[in-house]
Design an enzyme around this catalytic site. Structure first.
Site, PDB file in Angstrom:
ATOM      1  N   VAL A  22       0.920  -1.211  -0.187  1.00 45.98           N
ATOM      2  CA  VAL A  22       0.241   0.018   0.038  1.00 45.98           C
ATOM      3  C   VAL A  22       0.856   1.272  -0.151  1.00 45.98           C
ATOM      4  O   VAL A  22       0.636   2.021  -0.739  1.00 45.98           O
ATOM      5  CB  VAL A  22      -0.944   0.067   1.311  1.00 45.98           C
ATOM      6  CG1 VAL A  22      -1.762   1.205   1.277  1.00 45.98           C
ATOM      7  CG2 VAL A  22      -1.942  -1.182   1.149  1.00 45.98           C
ATOM      8  N   VAL A  41      -6.788  19.645  -4.264  1.00 44.42           N
ATOM      9  CA  VAL A  41      -6.373  20.233  -2.867  1.00 44.42           C
ATOM     10  C   VAL A  41      -6.458  21.772  -2.580  1.00 44.42           C
ATOM     11  O   VAL A  41      -7.067  22.367  -1.941  1.00 44.42           O
ATOM     12  CB  VAL A  41      -5.078  19.653  -2.252  1.00 44.42           C
ATOM     13  CG1 VAL A  41      -4.850  20.589  -0.949  1.00 44.42           C
ATOM     14  CG2 VAL A  41      -5.255  18.138  -1.966  1.00 44.42           C
ATOM     15  N   LYS A 211     -12.486  -4.993  11.982  1.00 44.62           N
ATOM     16  CA  LYS A 211     -13.277  -4.158  11.043  1.00 44.62           C
ATOM     17  C   LYS A 211     -14.908  -3.783  11.471  1.00 44.62           C
ATOM     18  O   LYS A 211     -15.341  -2.727  11.259  1.00 44.62           O
ATOM     19  CB  LYS A 211     -13.259  -4.580   9.674  1.00 44.62           C
ATOM     20  CG  LYS A 211     -11.839  -4.647   8.978  1.00 44.62           C
ATOM     21  CD  LYS A 211     -11.879  -5.561   7.741  1.00 44.62           C
ATOM     22  CE  LYS A 211     -10.445  -5.529   7.079  1.00 44.62           C
ATOM     23  NZ  LYS A 211     -10.266  -6.493   6.125  1.00 44.62           N
TER      24      LYS A 211
END
Length: 439
Positions: A22, A41, A211
């Protein structure tokens, strides 16, 4: 906050902790999509550093960006957002707390950390008025956290249920489709990169339970930890269970279920549980195959909503991480802040014994007269109503499959204990819940 003033030329500094599947994808996106990210942004995103365990490895990175001192990187004045992708609990906890205490927003995909320390981290973020985002902690690329915290903020969520672990879903899907046993499909999952060398966290439900704790905390405005989640894994599931499930028009999935349940006092409680269950072929979750994930949210006014997609993998998870990074960076630029922790409801956790559902009980019995009536009598004795019974001869014995109407877990457990004491019951080979049907 850090006190920096952001604008078209003042960058928002980002530090990435961890450079695995990741982390490497997050860095790639930061470096390849510079212009697009700046437009989204309102200011440039500047990669300030990447913390790794071993700086001697050649990763094709600018050496000036690589460091083994994660704490020093977190505390740099030019870092505004810390992206934690290390994994584990204790070291990430220390680093995330250090970042938040230094006035930096944090983005993390660490479900184990969040399921144990959400309260502590949320309080640290609140103290410094910074963001703590964690969309990628549940179901990878699938947007679930943000809909619960924002899109459904004006609604009352009753239930969140789904498939949130790709490894177990791959294994169960393969068993269902091929008739192979658990060991064979686990090995195949490992060969394809879906299962870790030690698959315990996945196959025994620990990952899904973490989770579920996060989802329950958000959906029901209460703090729920992984230890509050009832957990069962899939390692005992057999091809015979799938044969029986298919005969009933069902398949088997590892489900994470969080829901409001009424209590005798009239105040709702929370049930959070993870276990393998029969799901009718007509249910949307039954069609979720391979390593994919899906989450179904049921709300009072919105009704049923389903979120489906890739629940793991470097690029899909990085997509969710980067969504959080952009949100945190926008808040820095505009002087705002994302949703805070909501725990006002403070609902209690209902014990699994109080939770009603339907059951599938598979047992080996002697093939002789009177067995069925004696088995039915034990179910009736404990207040468990039988919906269907199927008996299949197997040599000198028989396999008896019983599906119940709704009953409490405690009543079913007492029934199974009694069945195991009957002389003509060789073994109760499996007990699974049946979800997704009218009760």
């Amino acid at each position: 906050m850090t006190g920096a003033q952001f604008g078209a030329d003042q960058p928002v500094g980002v530090a990435v902790l961890g450079y695995g599947n990741v982390g490497s994808e997050v860095v790639r996106i930061l470096q390849e999509q510079v212009d697009d990210l700046q437009q989204r942004v309102g200011a440039p995103l500047a990669l300030r550093g990447i913390a790794v365990r071993d700086a001697s490895r050649d990763r094709g990175l600018d050496p000036d960006l690589v460091t083994t001192d994660a704490r020093a990187l977190v505390e740099r004045d030019d870092v505004d957002i810390v992206v934690e992708l290390i994994g584990g609990i204790e070291l990430p906890r220390e680093l995330v707390l250090a970042a938040l205490s230094s006035g930096k927003s944090v983005v993390t995909a660490n479900k184990a950390l969040l399921s144990e320390h959400t309260g502590e981290l949320a309080e640290a973020a609140e103290a410094r008025n910074v963001d703590l985002y964690f969309e990628a902690a549940v179901a990878g690329a699938i947007p679930v956290i943000r809909p619960l915290t924002q899109s459904l903020a004006g609604d009352r969520v009753h239930r969140v249920a789904g498939i949130v672990n790709g490894t177990t879903n791959f294994i169960l899907s393969a068993m269902s489709e091929t008739g192979a046993d658990y060991g064979e499909t686990l090995a195949e999952a490992g060969n394809r990169g879906y299962a870790e060398a030690d698959p315990t966290a996945d196959v025994e439900g620990f990952d899904a339970a973490a989770k579920a704790a996060i989802l329950a905390s958000i959906a029901f405005h209460s703090r729920v930890s992984a230890s509050d989640v009832h957990r069962e894994g899939i390692s005992a599931i057999t091809p015979q269970d799938f044969e029986s499930a298919h005969a009933l028009g069902c398949t088997i999935k590892l489900l994470s279920i969080c829901e409001r349940v009424p209590s005798p006092g009239g105040r709702d409680r929370i049930s959070a549980r993870v276990y393998p269950a029969l799901v009718p072929d007509s249910h949307p979750l039954a069609t979720v195959g391979g390593a994919f994930n899906a989450v179904v949210v049921e709300a009072e006014n919105a009704g049923r909503l389903m979120f489906y997609g890739q629940g793991a993998g470097g690029a899909p998870t990085a997509s969710a991480v980067m969504g959080d990074v952009v949100m945190a960076a926008r808040n820095k630029v505009n002087g705002g802040r994302g949703p805070r922790e909501s725990k006002y409801a403070n609902l209690e956790i209902a014990p699994i014994g109080d939770i009603p559902t339907r059951y599938f009980v598979n047992m080996q019995v002697a093939d002789k007269a009177g067995v069925l009536s004696a088995v039915a009598a034990e179910f009736a004795q404990h207040g468990v109503s039988i919906s269907t019974v199927r008996q299949e001869g197997e040599g000198t014995g028989a396999r008896l499959v019983v599906v119940t109407h709704t009953a409490s877990d405690s009543a079913l457990s007492a029934t199974v204990s009694a069945l195991e004491q009957l002389e003509f019951v060789t073994a109760v080979t499996s007990v699974l819940r049946l979800e997704g049907t009218h009760r």
